[in-house]
Each structure stands twice: as structure tokens, then as C-alpha cells.
Design a protein around this motif. Structure first.
Motif, short mmCIF file in Angstrom:
data_model
loop_
_atom_site.label_atom_id
_atom_site.label_comp_id
_atom_site.label_asym_id
_atom_site.label_seq_id
_atom_site.Cartn_x
_atom_site.Cartn_y
_atom_site.Cartn_z
N VAL A 21 -7.76 10.51 6.76
CA VAL A 21 -6.80 9.84 5.77
C VAL A 21 -7.47 8.55 5.57
O VAL A 21 -7.95 7.66 6.61
CB VAL A 21 -5.44 9.82 6.47
N ALA A 22 -7.40 8.11 4.38
CA ALA A 22 -7.74 6.89 3.73
C ALA A 22 -6.56 6.03 3.35
O ALA A 22 -6.50 6.30 2.06
CB ALA A 22 -8.82 6.95 2.68
N PRO A 23 -6.02 5.17 4.07
CA PRO A 23 -4.92 4.41 3.62
C PRO A 23 -5.30 3.40 2.74
O PRO A 23 -5.60 2.25 3.21
CB PRO A 23 -4.01 4.10 4.77
N LEU A 24 -5.30 3.58 1.65
CA LEU A 24 -5.80 2.28 0.71
C LEU A 24 -4.66 1.34 0.50
O LEU A 24 -3.42 1.41 0.66
CB LEU A 24 -5.92 2.84 -0.73
N PRO A 25 -5.12 0.02 0.22
CA PRO A 25 -4.02 -1.34 0.31
C PRO A 25 -3.26 -1.02 -0.84
O PRO A 25 -3.47 -1.56 -2.24
CB PRO A 25 -4.95 -2.32 0.22
N GLY A 26 -2.17 -0.19 -0.98
CA GLY A 26 -1.21 -0.10 -2.16
C GLY A 26 0.23 -0.73 -1.72
O GLY A 26 1.27 -0.40 -2.60
N ALA A 31 -11.61 -0.98 -2.07
CA ALA A 31 -11.36 -0.19 -0.98
C ALA A 31 -11.85 1.27 -0.94
O ALA A 31 -12.48 1.82 -0.14
CB ALA A 31 -10.08 -0.28 -0.13
N LEU A 32 -11.42 1.67 -2.22
CA LEU A 32 -11.81 3.15 -2.51
C LEU A 32 -13.33 3.42 -2.77
O LEU A 32 -13.86 4.10 -2.13
CB LEU A 32 -11.10 3.36 -3.87
N THR A 37 -10.35 -5.57 2.74
CA THR A 37 -10.09 -5.99 1.49
C THR A 37 -8.53 -5.70 1.23
O THR A 37 -8.06 -4.44 1.53
CB THR A 37 -10.99 -5.59 0.35
N GLY A 38 -8.06 -6.43 0.17
CA GLY A 38 -6.69 -5.99 -0.15
C GLY A 38 -6.61 -5.31 -1.57
O GLY A 38 -5.50 -5.02 -2.12
N ASP A 39 -8.03 -5.33 -2.04
CA ASP A 39 -8.14 -4.71 -3.42
C ASP A 39 -8.34 -3.13 -3.28
O ASP A 39 -9.30 -2.55 -2.88
CB ASP A 39 -9.44 -5.38 -4.09
#
Length: 319
Positions: free
Chosen positions: A103-108, A127-128, A121-123
Motif C-alpha cells: 500500500v502506498a498512502p500518498l499525502p492527500g 511522493a508518487l 514530502t507533503g507533495d
């Protein structure tokens, strides 16, 4: 709504990670999340167009959420990316568990504590790209809060006790809603001294505290990854100390407050005379009057770049 994007292999492309096979992925996007935006699906597809990967991009909707989640897990993709709020990402990571898909929990979301720890990073676009280009399997440690009615995993932190009531005030300050923050603060102060927690950590005698905070090693830099949870007992003796502790929680590092004591533990039991207010990975809840907190060395498997070596490890390796 789902769209499968297949990249033309003859087009210029960026290089994918070689540490994990990445032929197919599923990307779950919540366009309504505060850190995402209405154009997120198209923006995700634009980033993925640079890579030789087959991706199914799904725009999550409240009415179809459960069915969409079932379909995403049934797809057996090499990795499951989540671009949504912290709560949604946590729900999906909890369902995956240690034996589920990467699982890749991106900063959304708004706080993005776990994504920032994993990707630096918060971008979410950055991050992707970091995940796609240098991602590997990362065992994410966490904890689980268990009471008589529920079992709640967490990957960042759990705050148990009256000071958990400060969490809404902190969020209101962060978003500039100062009047609302004041109202939340007044409510928290009225309840702050209604009762102390009784708690026991491994190898210690039972103690009392205003609140017990348990932080995963993924977030805390004070404990080793496999050592357990960082446990912080917060004790105040009156309104003045409570306000000082609240100020640290809002604007500073609360570990520096003299009323905070920390140590590492793999288990904690807590009890109180009445139900226990808590914040678990940013979500307020009310526990029963008795609960346990259990360390989980592998709560789920993330897809993220390998952590940078610690300076001491680099020195020992002669780097």
C-alpha cells in the motif's frame, strides 16, 4: 468510475523501481479530500503516463466505496496507491494488514504524518514519483487499541485521556479558526480534570496520568523500528500546567515539557472510572473504561523508498 491507463512503450518514459515487480497498479483517488482536488484523477494519469506501468485509476465515491475497495483488492495488483484523506488511507492499510498487497498512502489528507514519514514530502505528485522510481517493500510498525467493543489499528499515534480533547482545538488553530479553537479549548479545560488514567507498561508498576500517548516507530525518532511504541505519560497538576502543555501541543515539541515522561513499550493497559476520550490517528473516539494497546511490528507493508541510513550506521559502514 475506473479508467485503465496503459502506457505506449514506444514513448519516452521514466524508469521504474527494480526492487519490486511493478507491472500493474491500482490508484484509489478521493477527489473530495482536502489535500487532493477535483482534478486529481487527470493529474494522476498525467504522472503515470511517464512510466511503463498499467494502472487502473479509480475515483472513490461515498455510495460505492465498499464495492470499489473490494474490486481494488480483488485485482491482485502489484501495489495499491491511495490518494485520499488520512482516515481513508488508514482504513485501506488496516484492511491490507501484514499479508495484503503493498500500500502506498500518498499525502492527500490534512496532517499527512504517515505519508511524510514514508516519502519525505507533503507533495503527493512528488511522493508518487518517488514510490514509482525507488519504491520497495517497507514493513510499517504500528499499534492496536482494543477495548470491549472494538479493535482499532493505528500507524501514527494514539492519545488516550482527557488531553485528547485538545485535538479539535489544535486542528482549528492550524486552519485559522481561532474562535472555534477557543471554544474547543474551553470544553477541553472543563473536562481535563474529570479523572486520571490508570495505566501499566511492560516491566513497570501501575501508575496514574492525565493522558497516555503511544507513537509508532515509523513516526517517532526516539525508538527503534522493532523496539515497540514510544509511550509518553502526560501529567499536570492544575490549569496553569494544562495550558502550558496545550501550548506545547499546539506550537512546539511536547516532549520538551517537564510534565511529560517517555519510554518504549510493546504493551500498555489503561483504565478509568468512565469512558476514555481518545484520538487514534487523528480520529476522535470514545473508548470503554478499560482498554489495551498492543504493538504490531508489521501492521502493513508499504510501498515507499527505503529509509536513508542513520548517520551512525553510515559511519560504521565506512560511508
Amino acid at each position: 468510475m475506473a479508467e485503465t491507463l496503459t502506457v505506449d512503450e514506444s514513448s519516452p518514459e521514466r524508469t521504474l523501481t527494480t526492487t519490486v515487480p511493478l507491472g500493474t497498479i491500482v490508484v484509489l483517488v478521493n477527489p473530495l479530500s482536502g489535500g487532493v482536488g477535483a482534478n486529481a484523477v487527470a493529474e494522476v494519469e498525467a504522472v503515470l503516463a511517464d512510466y511503463p506501468v498499467t494502472a487502473t485509476v479509480v475515483a472513490l465515491t461515498p455510495d460505492d466505496f465498499d464495492d470499489q475497495l473490494d474490486a481494488a483488492f480483488a485485482a491482485k495488483a502489484d501495489a495499491l496507491f491511495v490518494l485520499a484523506g488520512d482516515g481513508t488511507a488508514g482504513t485501506i492499510a488496516a484492511r491490507a494488514g501484514p499479508k495484503g498487497p503493498l500500500v502506498a498512502p500518498l499525502p492527500g489528507g490534512t496532517m499527512n504524518m504517515l505519508p511524510k514519514a514514508l516519502y519525505g514530502t507533503g507533495d503527493w505528485k512528488e511522493a508518487l514519483r518517488r514510490a514509482l522510481e525507488s519504491g520497495t517493500e517497507i514493513a510499517v510498525a504500528g499499534g492496536r487499541v482494543v477495548d470491549a467493543t472494538d479493535s482499532r489499528p493505528f500507524f501514527c499515534a494514539a492519545i488516550l485521556g482527557a488531553p485528547a480533547l485538545w485535538a479539535p482545538a489544535r486542528e482549528a488553530v492550524r486552519t485559522g479558526r481561532l474562535r472555534l479553537a477557543w471554544l474547543y479549548g474551553v470544553r477541553a479545560m472543563r473536562r481535563a480534570f474529570s479523572g486520571r488514567l490508570r495505566y501499566t507498561l511492560v516491566g513497570e508498576h501501575p501508575s496514574r496520568t492525565e493522558a497516555l500517548v503511544l507513537i509508532s516507530p515509523t513516526i517517532s525518532r526516539a525508538v527503534d523500528t522493532g523496539g515497540g511504541l514510544e509511550a509518553a505519560a502526560m501529567n499536570t497538576t492544575g490549569a496553569a500546567e494544562a495550558f502550558r502543555l496545550a501550548a506545547h501541543a499546539l506550537f512546539d515539541d511536547w516532549r520538551h515539557d517537564p510534565s511529560v515522561r517517555t519510554r518504549t513499550t510493546r504493551y500498555a493497559s489503561v483504565s478509568a472510572r468512565s469512558r476514555i476520550p481518545a484520538v487514534i490517528d487523528g480520529e476522535p473516539t470514545l473508548l470503554e473504561s478499560e482498554a489495551e494497546v498492543i504493538f504490531e511490528a508489521v501492521a502493513f507493508r508499504a510501498f515507499a523508498p527505503a529509509p536513508a541510513p542513520e548517520p551512525q550506521a553510515e559511519a560504521e559502514a565506512g560511508i
